[in-house]
Design an enzyme around this catalytic site. Structure first.
Site, PDB file in Angstrom:
ATOM      1  N   CYS A  51       0.836  -1.204   0.000  1.00  0.00           N
ATOM      2  CA  CYS A  51       0.000   0.000   0.000  1.00  0.00           C
ATOM      3  C   CYS A  51       0.867   1.250   0.000  1.00  0.00           C
ATOM      4  O   CYS A  51       1.706   1.438   0.876  1.00  0.00           O
ATOM      5  CB  CYS A  51      -0.913  -0.006   1.220  1.00  0.00           C
ATOM      6  N   TYR A  82      -7.573   5.031  -9.416  1.00  0.00           N
ATOM      7  CA  TYR A  82      -7.330   4.159  -8.262  1.00  0.00           C
ATOM      8  C   TYR A  82      -8.225   2.926  -8.278  1.00  0.00           C
ATOM      9  O   TYR A  82      -7.763   1.802  -8.061  1.00  0.00           O
ATOM     10  CB  TYR A  82      -7.539   4.952  -6.977  1.00  0.00           C
ATOM     11  N   GLU A 139       0.971  -0.308  -6.989  1.00  0.00           N
ATOM     12  CA  GLU A 139       1.010   0.945  -6.246  1.00  0.00           C
ATOM     13  C   GLU A 139       2.488   1.247  -5.973  1.00  0.00           C
ATOM     14  O   GLU A 139       3.187   0.433  -5.379  1.00  0.00           O
ATOM     15  CB  GLU A 139       0.238   0.839  -4.940  1.00  0.00           C
ATOM     16  N   ASP A 191      -3.078  -7.054   2.753  1.00  0.00           N
ATOM     17  CA  ASP A 191      -3.396  -6.466   1.450  1.00  0.00           C
ATOM     18  C   ASP A 191      -3.036  -7.470   0.363  1.00  0.00           C
ATOM     19  O   ASP A 191      -1.864  -7.784   0.162  1.00  0.00           O
ATOM     20  CB  ASP A 191      -2.611  -5.173   1.240  1.00  0.00           C
ATOM     21  N   TYR A 230      -0.220  -4.846  -5.001  1.00  0.00           N
ATOM     22  CA  TYR A 230       0.580  -4.771  -3.785  1.00  0.00           C
ATOM     23  C   TYR A 230       1.903  -5.528  -3.906  1.00  0.00           C
ATOM     24  O   TYR A 230       2.588  -5.746  -2.906  1.00  0.00           O
ATOM     25  CB  TYR A 230      -0.218  -5.318  -2.599  1.00  0.00           C
ATOM     26  N   CYS A 254      -2.016   1.689   7.608  1.00  0.00           N
ATOM     27  CA  CYS A 254      -0.711   1.413   7.012  1.00  0.00           C
ATOM     28  C   CYS A 254      -0.459  -0.076   7.116  1.00  0.00           C
ATOM     29  O   CYS A 254      -0.288  -0.602   8.220  1.00  0.00           O
ATOM     30  CB  CYS A 254       0.398   2.182   7.725  1.00  0.00           C
ATOM     31  N   CYS A 262      19.417  -5.270   6.006  1.00  0.00           N
ATOM     32  CA  CYS A 262      19.974  -5.429   4.654  1.00  0.00           C
ATOM     33  C   CYS A 262      21.372  -4.851   4.589  1.00  0.00           C
ATOM     34  O   CYS A 262      21.620  -3.723   5.026  1.00  0.00           O
ATOM     35  CB  CYS A 262      19.081  -4.709   3.645  1.00  0.00           C
TER      36      CYS A 262
END
Length: 212
Positions: free
Chosen positions: A50, A81, A93, A128, A133, A196, A205
Site C-alpha cells: 500500500c 485508483y 502501487e 493487502d 501490492y 498502514c 539489509c
C-alpha cells in the site's frame, strides 16, 4: 486463488491523458511533487505494498527531496485508483522517490526499501492481497539496475540465514509513472491515524554491496 497479472490484451483500456490534477507541493517536505527536478537529484521508483505507508517511510528518510505516489508497471495508460484496485490494469502501487545522491546513496535507499516490507510475499503485503501490492524496483539507469540486483542477492542471503523464504521482488526498467489522485498524496500526513499495511521482516539489509 492466487492473483494474476493481466496481459496487455486483458487490461482495462487507457486514456490519452490524465483526468485529474496533482497538487503542486509536498505537504510535509514543501517541495514540488512532479518534475522537472533539480539536475543534481536522482529518481528512484519502488513498489512495496500500500503506497500510503510506503511513501511515509521514504519522506522520513534523510536525503530524500520529495516523494509522490502513483501507478507503475502495468498496461493501462492514466489509470484511476479503483481501476488499479481491480487488478485489471497490471499496475503496482508505487512510490517515486527523488533524492540527493550527495546525502543518500541509491544503495542506502534500497536498504530502506528492503527493510520496510516483506519482499517474499508475492502479490500481497500482509492483509493487502492483489497484484497491485507486489514488490518491485523500477530502475532508471544501468547503474541502478546493477546495484538493485546485487542488493537483492545480498538481502536474500540475509533472509536465508534467518530461515525466511525467496524474494519475489521484480527488478525492471522503469516505464511510465502515473501520479495517483490528490487524496492519495501524503495520505498519512493528512490522515495520521490512517491505515498502514506494510511491515518488514526484521532482517537488516547489507549496504555497499558491489554489483557483480
Amino acid at each position: 486463488m492466487t492473483p494474476r497479472l493481466p496481459s496487455r490484451e486483458e487490461a482495462i483500456p487507457g486514456r490519452p491523458g490524465p483526468v485529474y490534477t496533482v497538487p503542486d507541493r509536498h505537504t510535509v517536505l514543501g517541495r514540488p511533487l512532479t518534475g522537472p527536478y533539480p539536475a543534481d537529484l536522482e529518481v528512484a521508483d519502488f513498489a512495496l505494498g500500500c503506497f500510503w505507508g510506503a511513501e511515509r517511510v521514504f519522506w522520513r528518510t534523510p536525503g530524500v527531496w520529495t516523494t509522490l505516489v502513483g501507478y507503475q508497471g502495468g498496461h493501462t495508460e492514466y489509470p484511476m485508483y479503483e481501476e488499479v484496485c481491480s487488478g485489471l490494469t497490471g499496475h503496482a502501487e508505487a512510490v517515486r522517490v527523488v533524492f540527493d545522491p550527495a546525502l543518500l546513496s541509491y544503495g542506502e535507499l534500497l536498504k530502506v526499501f528492503w527493510e520496510a516490507h516483506d519482499p517474499t510475499q508475492g502479490h500481497r503485503q500482509g492483509n493487502d492481497i492483489g497484484t497491485q501490492y507486489r514488490s518491485a524496483v523500477y530502475t532508471h539507469s544501468p547503474e541502478q539496475s546493477a546495484t538493485a540486483l546485487a542488493s537483492r542477492e545480498a538481502y536474500q542471503s540475509a533472509l536465508n540465514a534467518r530461515g525466511l523464504g525467496a524474494i519475489t521482488t521484480a527488478i525492471l526498467p522503469a516505464g511510465p509513472f502515473y501520479p495517483a489522485e490528490a487524496r492519495h498524496q501524503q495520505y498519512l500526513d493528512k490522515n495520521p491515524a490512517g491505515y498502514c499495511g506494510i511491515g518488514g521482516t526484521g532482517v537488516s539489509c547489507p549496504v555497499g554491496v558491489d554489483p557483480a
